[in-house]
Design a protein around this motif. Structure first.
Motif, PDB file in Angstrom:
ATOM      1  N   TYR B 219       0.794  -1.210   0.000  1.00  0.00           N
ATOM      2  CA  TYR B 219       0.000   0.000   0.000  1.00  0.00           C
ATOM      3  C   TYR B 219       0.840   1.280   0.000  1.00  0.00           C
ATOM      4  O   TYR B 219       0.796   2.086  -0.920  1.00  0.00           O
ATOM      5  CB  TYR B 219      -0.957  -0.044   1.192  1.00  0.00           C
ATOM      6  CG  TYR B 219      -1.580   1.270   1.506  1.00  0.00           C
ATOM      7  CD1 TYR B 219      -2.479   1.839   0.605  1.00  0.00           C
ATOM      8  CD2 TYR B 219      -1.276   1.946   2.681  1.00  0.00           C
ATOM      9  CE1 TYR B 219      -3.052   3.057   0.878  1.00  0.00           C
ATOM     10  CE2 TYR B 219      -1.848   3.160   2.953  1.00  0.00           C
ATOM     11  CZ  TYR B 219      -2.739   3.722   2.047  1.00  0.00           C
ATOM     12  OH  TYR B 219      -3.288   4.929   2.315  1.00  0.00           O
ATOM     13  N   LEU B 220       1.688   1.415   1.028  1.00  0.00           N
ATOM     14  CA  LEU B 220       2.460   2.649   1.126  1.00  0.00           C
ATOM     15  C   LEU B 220       3.519   2.734   0.026  1.00  0.00           C
ATOM     16  O   LEU B 220       3.716   3.791  -0.573  1.00  0.00           O
ATOM     17  CB  LEU B 220       3.106   2.758   2.502  1.00  0.00           C
ATOM     18  CG  LEU B 220       3.493   4.184   2.881  1.00  0.00           C
ATOM     19  CD1 LEU B 220       2.267   5.072   2.935  1.00  0.00           C
ATOM     20  CD2 LEU B 220       4.219   4.202   4.207  1.00  0.00           C
ATOM     21  N   LEU B 223       1.823   3.698  -3.110  1.00  0.00           N
ATOM     22  CA  LEU B 223       1.416   5.095  -3.076  1.00  0.00           C
ATOM     23  C   LEU B 223       2.607   6.001  -3.365  1.00  0.00           C
ATOM     24  O   LEU B 223       2.518   6.961  -4.125  1.00  0.00           O
ATOM     25  CB  LEU B 223       0.848   5.397  -1.686  1.00  0.00           C
ATOM     26  CG  LEU B 223      -0.172   6.512  -1.586  1.00  0.00           C
ATOM     27  CD1 LEU B 223      -1.360   6.210  -2.465  1.00  0.00           C
ATOM     28  CD2 LEU B 223      -0.621   6.654  -0.143  1.00  0.00           C
ATOM     29  N   THR B 227       3.440   8.393  -6.496  1.00  0.00           N
ATOM     30  CA  THR B 227       3.850   9.786  -6.338  1.00  0.00           C
ATOM     31  C   THR B 227       5.085  10.071  -7.180  1.00  0.00           C
ATOM     32  O   THR B 227       5.168  11.093  -7.863  1.00  0.00           O
ATOM     33  CB  THR B 227       4.188  10.045  -4.861  1.00  0.00           C
ATOM     34  OG1 THR B 227       3.096   9.617  -4.077  1.00  0.00           O
ATOM     35  CG2 THR B 227       4.429  11.505  -4.609  1.00  0.00           C
ATOM     36  N   GLU B 261       9.179  11.861  11.869  1.00  0.00           N
ATOM     37  CA  GLU B 261       7.746  11.596  11.987  1.00  0.00           C
ATOM     38  C   GLU B 261       6.994  12.069  10.752  1.00  0.00           C
ATOM     39  O   GLU B 261       5.987  11.527  10.356  1.00  0.00           O
ATOM     40  CB  GLU B 261       7.176  12.318  13.206  1.00  0.00           C
ATOM     41  CG  GLU B 261       7.447  11.581  14.499  1.00  0.00           C
ATOM     42  CD  GLU B 261       7.257  12.479  15.702  1.00  0.00           C
ATOM     43  OE1 GLU B 261       6.676  13.568  15.533  1.00  0.00           O
ATOM     44  OE2 GLU B 261       7.700  12.088  16.780  1.00  0.00           O
ATOM     45  N   TYR B 262       7.501  13.144  10.171  1.00  0.00           N
ATOM     46  CA  TYR B 262       6.805  13.707   9.019  1.00  0.00           C
ATOM     47  C   TYR B 262       7.350  13.184   7.697  1.00  0.00           C
ATOM     48  O   TYR B 262       7.042  13.720   6.654  1.00  0.00           O
ATOM     49  CB  TYR B 262       6.887  15.223   9.063  1.00  0.00           C
ATOM     50  CG  TYR B 262       6.089  15.826  10.191  1.00  0.00           C
ATOM     51  CD1 TYR B 262       4.735  16.087  10.018  1.00  0.00           C
ATOM     52  CD2 TYR B 262       6.675  16.107  11.411  1.00  0.00           C
ATOM     53  CE1 TYR B 262       3.995  16.619  11.056  1.00  0.00           C
ATOM     54  CE2 TYR B 262       5.939  16.632  12.452  1.00  0.00           C
ATOM     55  CZ  TYR B 262       4.599  16.885  12.272  1.00  0.00           C
ATOM     56  OH  TYR B 262       3.860  17.405  13.284  1.00  0.00           O
ATOM     57  N   ASP B 264       6.728  10.683   5.765  1.00  0.00           N
ATOM     58  CA  ASP B 264       5.763  10.365   4.717  1.00  0.00           C
ATOM     59  C   ASP B 264       5.134  11.621   4.146  1.00  0.00           C
ATOM     60  O   ASP B 264       4.742  11.674   2.995  1.00  0.00           O
ATOM     61  CB  ASP B 264       4.678   9.453   5.263  1.00  0.00           C
ATOM     62  CG  ASP B 264       5.234   8.087   5.599  1.00  0.00           C
ATOM     63  OD1 ASP B 264       6.276   7.744   5.021  1.00  0.00           O
ATOM     64  OD2 ASP B 264       4.630   7.398   6.437  1.00  0.00           O
ATOM     65  N   MET B 265       5.043  12.637   4.986  1.00  0.00           N
ATOM     66  CA  MET B 265       4.369  13.834   4.527  1.00  0.00           C
ATOM     67  C   MET B 265       5.214  14.587   3.513  1.00  0.00           C
ATOM     68  O   MET B 265       4.674  15.222   2.622  1.00  0.00           O
ATOM     69  CB  MET B 265       4.058  14.723   5.721  1.00  0.00           C
ATOM     70  CG  MET B 265       2.930  15.669   5.418  1.00  0.00           C
ATOM     71  SD  MET B 265       2.237  16.309   6.920  1.00  0.00           S
ATOM     72  CE  MET B 265       2.946  17.913   6.930  1.00  0.00           C
ATOM     73  N   PHE B 268       4.457  13.801  -0.007  1.00  0.00           N
ATOM     74  CA  PHE B 268       3.222  14.358  -0.572  1.00  0.00           C
ATOM     75  C   PHE B 268       3.294  15.866  -0.716  1.00  0.00           C
ATOM     76  O   PHE B 268       2.814  16.415  -1.705  1.00  0.00           O
ATOM     77  CB  PHE B 268       2.034  13.953   0.288  1.00  0.00           C
ATOM     78  CG  PHE B 268       1.795  12.489   0.255  1.00  0.00           C
ATOM     79  CD1 PHE B 268       1.390  11.882  -0.915  1.00  0.00           C
ATOM     80  CD2 PHE B 268       2.022  11.708   1.361  1.00  0.00           C
ATOM     81  CE1 PHE B 268       1.198  10.529  -0.965  1.00  0.00           C
ATOM     82  CE2 PHE B 268       1.832  10.352   1.322  1.00  0.00           C
ATOM     83  CZ  PHE B 268       1.420   9.756   0.159  1.00  0.00           C
ATOM     84  N   LEU B 269       3.909  16.523   0.262  1.00  0.00           N
ATOM     85  CA  LEU B 269       4.039  17.972   0.157  1.00  0.00           C
ATOM     86  C   LEU B 269       4.852  18.340  -1.080  1.00  0.00           C
ATOM     87  O   LEU B 269       4.497  19.250  -1.822  1.00  0.00           O
ATOM     88  CB  LEU B 269       4.713  18.536   1.407  1.00  0.00           C
ATOM     89  CG  LEU B 269       3.768  18.819   2.563  1.00  0.00           C
ATOM     90  CD1 LEU B 269       4.539  19.380   3.735  1.00  0.00           C
ATOM     91  CD2 LEU B 269       2.684  19.795   2.137  1.00  0.00           C
ATOM     92  N   LEU B 271       5.146  16.589  -3.701  1.00  0.00           N
ATOM     93  CA  LEU B 271       4.315  16.310  -4.858  1.00  0.00           C
ATOM     94  C   LEU B 271       3.403  17.495  -5.149  1.00  0.00           C
ATOM     95  O   LEU B 271       3.318  17.977  -6.275  1.00  0.00           O
ATOM     96  CB  LEU B 271       3.478  15.063  -4.565  1.00  0.00           C
ATOM     97  CG  LEU B 271       2.451  14.711  -5.617  1.00  0.00           C
ATOM     98  CD1 LEU B 271       3.134  14.051  -6.779  1.00  0.00           C
ATOM     99  CD2 LEU B 271       1.399  13.794  -5.054  1.00  0.00           C
ATOM    100  N   LEU B 272       2.715  17.982  -4.124  1.00  0.00           N
ATOM    101  CA  LEU B 272       1.793  19.098  -4.316  1.00  0.00           C
ATOM    102  C   LEU B 272       2.554  20.302  -4.839  1.00  0.00           C
ATOM    103  O   LEU B 272       2.140  20.972  -5.773  1.00  0.00           O
ATOM    104  CB  LEU B 272       1.115  19.467  -2.986  1.00  0.00           C
ATOM    105  CG  LEU B 272       0.222  18.412  -2.365  1.00  0.00           C
ATOM    106  CD1 LEU B 272      -0.587  18.996  -1.224  1.00  0.00           C
ATOM    107  CD2 LEU B 272      -0.729  17.842  -3.405  1.00  0.00           C
TER     108      LEU B 272
END
Lengths: 340, 291, 260
Positions: B219-220, B223, B227, B261-262, B264-265, B268-269, B271-272
């Motif tokens: 899954y991850l 994902l 990305t 901790e961040y 994974d974020m 995505f950040l 990516l955006l």
């Protein structure tokens, strides 16, 4: 394969159903829904139906974005999460009541929808979908890590239950009618929008953006409207969810959830009103029905999803509707020919 | 890790390039690839061959077995979940079907291989060099080199062979390609097979690196690879490689310098951020709308 | 003067699709734009309707006695200003009914606010009723009233073109841009179309037409503009155009033109 006679019978029943007056149709469903908790043999069945109701509202919300405006939103669950966390945090930290938080949560999710939407609408097609997936994940990760607000992966427990007129909601059957009210409201909203200039503009965007622009539809504004309405529906049912479960954690708002809601919309039939309702019922109740084969139920569930898409690629509603849809303006919008 | 993302991303990109379809089950294909590799090792152990065969050969065979098995799985997936929906114009439909397939595969893996971490054999000697502050281990070099070799192989395949030419033709316009006598269905199947076997290789490497395989690992990873594919411009093969490496680097720097901790974020950040600056990805092309 | 296009240039990369084109249209006229394929006719339409923004030039449009330059005005606002169009490659809203298509066309005239819709206030209901009545009138006008409940793409090709016209008229436009309305029609359908366009003009709508069917162009237009390779090569009455050597050359090629 599907028995032809069975299929014909379903279609005939569906046609009769389609020809029925809209208000009568929903009236019958409402009566059935009202009687249900009194017939259900245990609170568990009522609980399952409450879950189904939550998903019905979610899929109706996503249906406005996805079914009407044709925008593929893969992070819809984020709105639900924002609503749920808004309730959880405000009710515990500030002691506000359910009815006070509900409008606040609607405004927060609407603002959030506005923020996400205005950034994302610069992109088109699949890229838009990917950005929505990204914000969905970001919300989940934030919920996981902003520990001072959200209590991290452990989640927030002991969320107060709502009150109404001195009556406290406790067990599933008491929540049932509250959930039903949300569902009824969502259905009514969708109906109103669909038969108005807003709904038509959204559908026009879905079908052909350039033609829609040439008809005077401001793409950006109307996409935002669809996003905000969808977000508010998702957010308000998120508030309900938090008060019902009395517990929220990031786990409830994973990407998979977004995708499941999307699956409900697509399996039921996008752009219709009955579709998302049916889709949500199928996808919530099917795993329950498969409980007897416990270990294999998700396995069968996955296979059935593939199968359903192959048999009815236009969703359930597209499958049962006759090819030439003969609906008149009156059926679509009974107000048109009524005199006031 | 970037190289592994890049390999998975290639599968997404190739399928997207041809069918304009996001293959949601690709992460699960990666996971199955990892398990096939493990399965092969178990067979070796059971038959006692693991002691006989030299380690490099064993590793090589592990890759080959997993890649072949997964390639067939990919072809099967395409045949069951996508081919019947080829004529459907609404692109969400195959997406949901893919989702169903992904749920199926995940649960299949859970039922056959169990719901806990399965330990991957530590075949690689724990060996490494210190370079400045970072430690580079043998396995990291191995992964990096293998990935690069595979990417070079793929690039050669796509640009220098008849098969590659057909693939590119199909991705441009598959109706015209079929009129030119290309057997489109076969090309699509082959594309799925190549994409799947790359994912399988990635799966085996992932397993070796982290020492475990688990039913929900797809899954991850899926994902993130996705990305990466988007980051580079989806449908674009060098883009997927670049995207994969970028993602790996961003992630490790983000985790190292800001907060793990961040981690994974950041993906995505990033990516955006990139999509808002360059709406078609790093190497993508703007396609104007025709009126 | 209702609309005046002056020195408009539109480029795509190195290709100059429309090069320094000027034309003017009076109120109540039927004007045609003709030219070989790729001459830049549709691009010109797209400049007028705001789909493209030309690099150079002005498009002056007179509304309520005020003249303004509509270059750079976003496409959706153009519809509000009273310029409406149809498309060369039919662009109906496919999964919507015939009536719904026309109702979308009515969009610029609808003002209902979100709360009026939600609360079903009389203002919204009255507006909807009026819209539906008007849409039905238009469908009757183009001969589609009995098919209002069908999905738009189930109509035969000729009727789809007529539906596009009805949709464009629903916003009560001042100017109607028709992009090859007769394409794909048989001779009897074309005859019907000609009388339909005449009737639309009688309603007080100014019409600008792109068309390859010369019989239709000659019968309808008061003035004709000819484009070739993005440039205007001629303008004038149908008679003048018919005998203009440059036009004959553009259509037939240089050598044949000399023989002719």
């Amino acid at each position: 394969m599907m028995d032809i006679r069975f299929r014909r019978r379903v279609k005939a029943a569906a046609r009769r159903w389609n020809n029925m007056d809209m208000r009568l149709k929903w009236g019958i469903l409402l009566v059935i829904a009202c009687v249900y908790p009194f017939l259900a043999s245990s609170q568990y069945y009522v609980h399952i139906m409450n879950l189904a109701f939550i998903y019905i509202v979610l899929s109706l919300g996503l249906n406005i974005v996805c079914g009407l405006a044709g925008l593929l939103d893969l992070g819809f669950i984020a709105f639900y999460a924002v609503g749920a966390y808004t309730y959880a945090i405000l009710s515990i930290k500030l002691g506000l009541s359910f009815w006070e938080i509900l409008p606040i949560a609607c405004v927060t999710t609407a603002l959030f929808g506005l923020l996400v939407g205005s950034a994302a609408f610069r992109l088109r097609g699949d890229y838009f979908a990917i950005v929505t997936m990204g914000y969905g994940e970001i919300i989940r990760i934030l919920a996981n890590n902003l520990t001072f607000l959200t209590n991290g992966p452990i989640g927030i427990i002991g969320i107060p239950r709502p009150n109404a007129f001195g009556f406290k909601f406790e067990d599933p059957s008491q929540y049932y009618f509250l959930a039903l009210a949300f569902v009824a409201l969502a259905i009514f909203l969708t109906y109103r929008f669909q038969a108005s200039r807003i709904g038509r503009a959204l559908e026009a965007i879905r079908e052909d953006e350039i033609a829609a622009v040439s008809m005077g539809v401001n793409l950006k504004n109307f996409k935002l409207i669809s996003f905000i309405i969808g977000a508010m529906l998702g957010g308000s049912i998120g508030v309900f969810f938090a008060s019902y479960a009395t517990f929220v954690s990031p786990e409830s708002f994973s990407f998979m959830e977004s995708v499941m809601v999307l699956a409900m919309v697509v399996i039921g039939g996008m752009g219709t009103i009955e579709g998302p309702v049916i889709g949500a019922l199928i996808l919530v109740l099917l795993p329950e029905a498969l409980r007897s084969v416990s270990d294999y139920r998700m396995l069968i569930f996955g296979a059935l999803m593939v199968f359903m898409m192959i048999v009815m690629p236009k969703g359930f509603m597209g499958w049962i509707k006759p090819r030439r849809i003969l609906r008149t303006a009156e059926e679509e919008n009974p107000l048109v020919n009524r005199d006031f | 890790m970037g190289a592994v993302y890049a390999l998975i991303a290639l599968g997404y990109t190739m399928v997207y390039g041809i069918l304009e379809l996001i293959n949601f089950a690709h992460g699960e294909i990666f996971m199955m690839g990892s398990f096939f590799g493990l399965l092969f090792w178990w067979i070796l152990e059971m038959t006692g061959l693991s002691k006989v065969i030299p380690i490099p050969l064993a590793i090589f065979l592990m890759f080959v077995f997993s890649m072949i098995a997964t390639a067939f799985l990919g072809a099967l997936l395409e045949f069951i979940a996508y081919r019947p929906l080829r004529s459907v114009t609404n692109r969400l439909i195959p997406l949901i079907s893919a989702l169903g397939a992904s749920i199926f595969l995940q649960n299949f893996a859970m039922l056959t291989f169990g719901s806990t971490n399965r330990v991957y054999p530590a075949i690689f000697p724990d060996f490494g060099w210190n370079l400045f502050h970072a430690r580079i281990s043998l396995i990291q070099i191995f992964i990096f080199v293998t990935c690069i070799l595979m990417m070079i192989g793929l690039t050669l395949l796509v640009h220098k062979t008849k098969l590659g030419r057909s693939m590119r033709a199909v991705s441009q316009d598959y109706v015209t390609a079929s009129l030119m006598g290309i057997r489109v269905n076969r090309i699509i199947t082959i594309t799925f097979m190549i994409g799947s076997s790359l994912a399988a290789a990635a799966g085996v490497m992932y397993g070796m690196y982290y020492g475990v395989a688990k039913f929900d690992m797809g899954y991850l990873a899926g994902l993130k690879a996705f990305t990466a594919a988007v980051l580079g411009g989806i449908g674009n093969i060098p883009g997927a490689m670049l995207g994969g490496f970028c993602l790996g680097i961003i992630e490790s720097f983000g985790a190292g310098y800001i907060s793990s901790e961040y981690k994974d974020m950041f993906a995505f950040l990033m990516l955006l951020f990139i999509l808002l600056l360059r709406p078609s990805g790093l190497l993508g092309q703007q396609v104007p709308d025709k009126v | 003067m209702l609309i005046e296009i002056s020195n408009v240039t539109k480029q795509f990369g190195g290709l100059i699709a429309v090069n320094d084109v000027s034309m003017d249209v009076h109120e109540g006229e039927i004007v045609s734009v003709i030219g070989p394929n790729g001459a830049g006719k549709t691009t010109l339409f797209n400049c007028v309707t705001g789909v493209y923004t030309p690099e150079k030039g002005k498009i002056l449009y007179k509304k309520d006695g005020v003249v303004r330059d509509i270059v750079g005005v976003p496409a959706y606002k153009i519809a509000y200003l009273g310029i409406s169009r149809t498309f060369q490659n039919i662009r109906l809203f496919k999964n919507m009914t015939v009536l719904e298509n026309v109702l979308v066309g009515r969009h610029p005239k609808l003002r209902a606010k979100i709360w009026e819709i939600l609360l079903t206030l009389p203002a919204f209901v009255a507006e909807e009723k009026k819209g539906v009545r008007l849409a039905r009138n238009l469908l009757e006008f183009v001969g589609l009233l009995d098919r209002e409940a069908e999905i738009s793409t189930s109509l035969p090709y000729g009727l789809q073109r007529k539906l596009e016209i009805a949709r464009a008229l629903a916003s009560e436009p001042k100017i109607l841009l028709l992009d090859e309305p007769a394409a794909g029609m048989n001779p009897s359908e074309t005859e019907e179309l000609i009388s339909l366009i005449k009737k639309i003009r009688e309603m007080g709508v100014t019409i600008i037409l792109i068309e390859h069917d010369m019989s239709l162009v000659m019968k309808l237009s008061e003035r004709i503009f000819v484009l070739d390779f993005g440039q205007k090569i001629a303008e004038g009455s149908p008679m003048e155009i018919r005998n203009n050597p440059k036009v004959i050359e553009a259509y037939l090629g240089k050598e044949e033109a000399e023989i002719a």
